[in-house]
Design an enzyme around this catalytic site. Structure first.
Site, PDB file in Angstrom:
ATOM      1  N   HIS A  34     129.131 -48.427  76.187  1.00 38.79           N
ATOM      2  CA  HIS A  34     130.142 -49.215  76.904  1.00 38.79           C
ATOM      3  C   HIS A  34     131.471 -48.468  76.880  1.00 38.79           C
ATOM      4  O   HIS A  34     132.323 -48.674  76.016  1.00 38.79           O
ATOM      5  CB  HIS A  34     130.309 -50.601  76.276  1.00 38.79           C
ATOM      6  CG  HIS A  34     131.030 -51.565  77.162  1.00 38.79           C
ATOM      7  ND1 HIS A  34     130.413 -52.639  77.752  1.00 38.79           N
ATOM      8  CD2 HIS A  34     132.314 -51.609  77.583  1.00 38.79           C
ATOM      9  CE1 HIS A  34     131.285 -53.316  78.496  1.00 38.79           C
ATOM     10  NE2 HIS A  34     132.458 -52.688  78.392  1.00 38.79           N
ATOM     11  N   HIS A 220     128.742 -56.752  83.230  1.00 40.16           N
ATOM     12  CA  HIS A 220     129.604 -57.411  82.255  1.00 40.16           C
ATOM     13  C   HIS A 220     129.376 -58.920  82.319  1.00 40.16           C
ATOM     14  O   HIS A 220     129.085 -59.473  83.372  1.00 40.16           O
ATOM     15  CB  HIS A 220     131.073 -57.144  82.570  1.00 40.16           C
ATOM     16  CG  HIS A 220     131.545 -55.767  82.191  1.00 40.16           C
ATOM     17  ND1 HIS A 220     130.831 -54.631  82.459  1.00 40.16           N
ATOM     18  CD2 HIS A 220     132.683 -55.355  81.577  1.00 40.16           C
ATOM     19  CE1 HIS A 220     131.507 -53.572  82.026  1.00 40.16           C
ATOM     20  NE2 HIS A 220     132.624 -53.989  81.486  1.00 40.16           N
ATOM     21  N   GLU A 223     132.577 -62.353  78.022  1.00 38.36           N
ATOM     22  CA  GLU A 223     133.777 -61.999  77.260  1.00 38.36           C
ATOM     23  C   GLU A 223     134.899 -62.942  77.662  1.00 38.36           C
ATOM     24  O   GLU A 223     135.293 -63.825  76.895  1.00 38.36           O
ATOM     25  CB  GLU A 223     134.188 -60.550  77.478  1.00 38.36           C
ATOM     26  CG  GLU A 223     135.397 -60.170  76.600  1.00 38.36           C
ATOM     27  CD  GLU A 223     135.967 -58.806  76.900  1.00 38.36           C
ATOM     28  OE1 GLU A 223     136.445 -58.160  75.946  1.00 38.36           O
ATOM     29  OE2 GLU A 223     135.975 -58.388  78.066  1.00 38.36           O
ATOM     30  N   ASP A 301     134.912 -49.552  74.988  1.00 40.30           N
ATOM     31  CA  ASP A 301     135.433 -50.140  76.209  1.00 40.30           C
ATOM     32  C   ASP A 301     136.434 -49.197  76.891  1.00 40.30           C
ATOM     33  O   ASP A 301     136.064 -48.430  77.760  1.00 40.30           O
ATOM     34  CB  ASP A 301     136.061 -51.500  75.910  1.00 40.30           C
ATOM     35  CG  ASP A 301     136.022 -52.455  77.093  1.00 40.30           C
ATOM     36  OD1 ASP A 301     135.552 -52.052  78.184  1.00 40.30           O
ATOM     37  OD2 ASP A 301     136.447 -53.615  76.940  1.00 40.30           O
TER      38      ASP A 301
END
Length: 368
Positions: A34, A220, A223, A301
């Site tokens: 990621h 994704h 989150e 990230d």
């Protein structure tokens, strides 16, 4: 420790220090699954790219401490503004190659055996002759950097929720032409950007196109939005890995479903805090996910914005969340297994994790 990362303190007062056995996390074989293209840059690389295109550094970063004042950068809007500022200096083939090359060098220094870097070529296409040219530059440099650094680099083509779903279909068709498992090939298809934007169900067609080419689904989800959105992603995009997915911890039934379906979670503790999902890294429910049997691959990230690379995520797991070296080795194994690398490579790297854990630990003195 970079600014913006919780610095764990030993809570045994009255002691001058505590001796512990610890293995070097930068030597732990692992996969990084990621990592975003522009966000992969270090501040040093950003300055190098900005100078090459003649962009004043202040206009790019706002201040020299672009990557070190992340404690004030919570919330998606500010994150997106900063990301866009950095992305606007990536406007040449040389800049794109520099980013891939530097990412590979950084990953090699951190023990990564496999990097799957995520890119939306749309952002860079106007500077290099179109979508196909932009993707081919990344793929070509990924092959060269893999050869030179020993880090096997696959590329994830990711569409943006901020654009029309038809644009995602165009990217899926492009990605399908370069599908494979090896270095310099497209290894998966994703969907990124703010989960609150775009209708996830309308991207189903793009993922069907990618699936027909054998590309795993790695969108994704989970989150900025919670379990209800994860269920939508599961129902319409059929992921093999879920970018983040950390909020599945809020719904035990959903978490069991993810475990049952072997959907791996790409958890990025430091960015979860910087985006305001959790107040501190101690609140990130990594332990809950792992104890439930989820496959968890730690990720950085966007190190440029969050000031933390992959090894920092492992340090958080160790120093803040109390993971032992054996458990950290388990996280590394999960990352390797969840990668799209050829099975023979996975088995070789898994054996190297066993070697890391079998090697003697070094004695360190932690400050009290």
């Amino acid at each position: 420790m970079e600014a913006g990362i919780d610095v764990p303190l030993d809570d045994r007062s009255g002691e001058q220090g505590v001796a512990v056995d610890r293995r070097d996390l930068s030597m732990l074989p692992k996969a990084h699954l990621h990592l975003h293209f522009t966000g992969s840059m270090s501040h040093r690389t950003l300055l190098q790219v900005a100078e090459a295109c003649g962009e004043p550094v202040d206009a790019v970063a706002g201040a020299p401490a672009f990557a070190t004042d992340a404690t004030t950068a919570r919330g998606w809007a500010r994150f997106q503004r900063r990301y866009d500022l950095a992305r606007r200096v990536v406007r040449s083939e040389a800049a794109m190659r520099t980013i891939v090359r530097c990412a590979a060098v950084d990953e090699a220094a951190e023990g990564s055996r496999r990097l799957e870097i995520q890119v939306d070529p749309t952002s860079y296409a106007p500077w290099v002759g179109g979508l196909q040219a932009a993707l081919e530059i990344v793929l070509d440099e990924a092959r060269a950097a893999s050869r030179d650094t020993g880090v096997q680099i696959g590329v994830i083509v990711a569409a943006s929720r901020m654009r029309h779903p038809l644009d995602a279909r165009t990217l899926a068709r492009l990605a399908s032409r370069y599908a494979g498992q090896g270095p310099g090939e497209v290894v998966a298809f994703g969907l990124n950007a703010d989960e609150h934007h775009g209708d996830t169900t309308r991207f189903e067609g793009a993922f069907r196109i990618a699936d027909r080419a054998g590309l795993p689904s790695v969108p994704h989800g989970g989150e900025l939005r919670g379990p209800e959105h994860i269920r939508t992603v599961l129902d319409y995009l059929h992921p093999t890995r879920l970018g983040h997915g950390v909020r599945a911890a809020e719904d035990p039934v959903l978490l069991d479903l993810l475990v049952e379906r072997s959907v791996a979670l790409e958890v990025c503790p430091v960015s979860n805090v910087q985006l305001g999902v959790y107040c501190t890294t101690g609140d990130v429910p990594l332990r809950t996910l792992v104890d439930a049997g989820a496959q968890v691959a730690l990720g950085a990230d966007d190190p440029l914005l969050f000031g933390a690379r992959l090894v920092d995520q492992y340090r958080v797991a160790r120093d803040v969340l109390g993971f032992t070296d054996a458990e950290l080795a388990g996280l590394a194994r999960a990352s390797l297994r969840a990668s799209t690398a050829p099975e023979a490579d996975k088995q070789r790297w898994l054996a190297e994790v066993d070697d890391w854990l079998a090697a003697p630990a070094s004695r360190e003195l932690l400050a009290s």
